[in-house]
Design an enzyme around this catalytic site. Sequence first.
Site, PDB file in Angstrom:
ATOM      1  NE  ARG A  41      -3.881  -2.343   2.111  1.00  0.00           N
ATOM      2  CZ  ARG A  41      -3.860  -3.659   1.801  1.00  0.00           C
ATOM      3  NH1 ARG A  41      -2.704  -4.284   1.626  1.00  0.00           N
ATOM      4  NH2 ARG A  41      -4.991  -4.334   1.676  1.00  0.00           N
ATOM      5  NE  ARG A 138      -4.384 -16.324  -5.088  1.00  0.00           N
ATOM      6  CZ  ARG A 138      -3.827 -15.516  -4.187  1.00  0.00           C
ATOM      7  NH1 ARG A 138      -2.556 -15.173  -4.319  1.00  0.00           N
ATOM      8  NH2 ARG A 138      -4.517 -15.065  -3.181  1.00  0.00           N
ATOM      9  CD  GLN A 185      -5.443  -9.972  -2.059  1.00  0.00           C
ATOM     10  OE1 GLN A 185      -5.990 -10.582  -2.964  1.00  0.00           O
ATOM     11  NE2 GLN A 185      -4.261 -10.317  -1.569  1.00  0.00           N
ATOM     12  CG  ASP A 333      -2.333 -14.167   4.825  1.00  0.00           C
ATOM     13  OD1 ASP A 333      -3.087 -14.796   4.054  1.00  0.00           O
ATOM     14  OD2 ASP A 333      -2.023 -12.974   4.644  1.00  0.00           O
ATOM     15  NE  ARG A 364      -1.229 -20.033   1.771  1.00  0.00           N
ATOM     16  CZ  ARG A 364      -1.025 -18.726   1.890  1.00  0.00           C
ATOM     17  NH1 ARG A 364      -1.841 -17.992   2.637  1.00  0.00           N
ATOM     18  NH2 ARG A 364      -0.010 -18.151   1.272  1.00  0.00           N
TER      19      ARG A 364
HETATM   20  C1  S3P Z   1      -4.114  -9.094   1.840  1.00  0.00           C
HETATM   21  C2  S3P Z   1      -5.346  -9.603   2.092  1.00  0.00           C
HETATM   22  C3  S3P Z   1      -5.613 -11.038   2.299  1.00  0.00           C
HETATM   23  C4  S3P Z   1      -4.338 -11.813   2.601  1.00  0.00           C
HETATM   24  C5  S3P Z   1      -3.213 -11.431   1.676  1.00  0.00           C
HETATM   25  C6  S3P Z   1      -2.913  -9.945   1.794  1.00  0.00           C
HETATM   26  C7  S3P Z   1      -3.963  -7.644   1.615  1.00  0.00           C
HETATM   27  O1  S3P Z   1      -6.194 -11.569   1.122  1.00  0.00           O
HETATM   28  O2  S3P Z   1      -4.576 -13.198   2.512  1.00  0.00           O
HETATM   29  O3  S3P Z   1      -2.039 -12.154   2.006  1.00  0.00           O
HETATM   30  O4  S3P Z   1      -2.833  -7.131   1.682  1.00  0.00           O
HETATM   31  O5  S3P Z   1      -4.988  -6.981   1.392  1.00  0.00           O
HETATM   32  P1  S3P Z   1      -7.786 -11.498   0.862  1.00  0.00           P
HETATM   33  O6  S3P Z   1      -8.179 -10.098   0.801  1.00  0.00           O
HETATM   34  O7  S3P Z   1      -7.978 -12.199  -0.454  1.00  0.00           O
HETATM   35  O8  S3P Z   1      -8.397 -12.256   2.004  1.00  0.00           O
END
Ligand code: S3P
Length: 447
Positions: A41, A138, A185, A333, A364
């Site tokens: 970010r 993905r 995300q 995670d 996972r």
């Molecule tokens: C992340 C959000 C998570 C996480 C990823 C990093 C982020 O994913 O698993 O390692 O930096 O916004 P999701 O938003 O798909 O849950």
Amino acid sequence: MSAALLRLTDRAPHQTLEIQSAGAGLTGRIRVPGDKSISHRALMLGAIAAGETRIQGLLLGEDPRSTARCFRAMGAEISDLEAEWVSIRGRGVGQLQEPADVLDAGNSGTTMRLMLGLLAAQPDSVFTVTGDGSLRSRPMDRVIQPLGQMGANIWGRQGNRLAPLAIRGQRLRPIHYHSPIASAQVKSCILLAGLNTAGDTTVTEPSLSRDHSERMLRAFGARLSVDPVTCSVTLHGPAQLSGQTVIVPSDISSAAFWLVAAAILPDSELVVENVGVNPTRTGILDVLQQMEADLTLENQREVTGEPIADIRIRTSQLKACTVGGDLIPRMIDEVPILAVAALFAKGTTVIQDAAELRVKESDRIAVMAAQLGRLGATLTERPDGLEIPGGQSLSGAEVDSDTDHRIAMSLAIAALRAQGTTQIHRAEAAAVSYPTFIDTLRTLLQS
Ligand code: S3P
């Protein structure tokens, strides 16, 4: 127990990490690298802010390097990533340059999904985006679909679901998106699209996902309203951002490997310093405490808008627990390493509501069940998680990371409690989020 033996064999492009069960426990004070989410970010907001952004403690893993590469290709001036302070001359919201080549997000879902929000909202430019084999499998429809509701033009393989993707940027309209999943995300992608869009862009999620984007967007000058009761966040667009100083805390997701290692190895007392303890990320601490781990937070403070603490952990007789619901997004995670902890707890641990794990860098749930099974563990795969009886004994064997960084590191910690020698193939995957993992492991085992 015998002393741990650690050997790294290079069979380019892959590495095999050989570990023999640890002798003593882990002691001392360590630091882990910068937070991956915050690093992405800081690079992205720095690239689209006016003026200079300075970042200290940036994670030098493969994933943030992918983000830096993509934004450099779009005209952001990003200084040497290895320097103590990384400086970015940003271009301003909606001012990224059309890149001359395909943008490659590597293994990084965060790079691809967050970047898509910015690209879709940038008129008069065309972008193509791809990634490695894992990322190309993905689901991207989770962001393409809401961006489509905003009027975005994005095309991808398999009915606009998979990368490579093509994007024709344009003016978007604001939406209120009710996300079916708690995903930072997805939330961040939509909010970033809202930056160059007139009006209120709102995302409501079923439970709260990590809020680093909200905190950092505010610090860079965007106007946001947050309703914690409905888990909604509104970005009032369009926004102008101005460059800031960001000090990146250590990544709790990386610290988690050592917290579990210290808890399950005898005679351990370890302090992991300077860890980000944003409450949207501390599910693993809550679970370890619920499992009666001897864990305390010290020296709690706040640095550039994020809470930080030193975490002390000692060898613990863990108790099994059931983990699910709103806790899962707060520790998504950390589930692979929690599975390792559960093998040595008293009673059967159940991890549920975690089907999202199946669409991470690997599946996972399936991969952890299979690889821990090779070490002699008995555990049951569920559609949405794992059932893990405690009190188990492991035996060294050949295992494989499936090119997933968190699987590689979780297996390395499991190997410390396995009788005999474990070989972890494709261990180089750890560099995605923790390039110095093996060095720290070596130091801890020698001290
Ligand atoms: C992340 C959000 C998570 C996480 C990823 C990093 C982020 O994913 O698993 O390692 O930096 O916004 P999701 O938003 O798909 O849950």
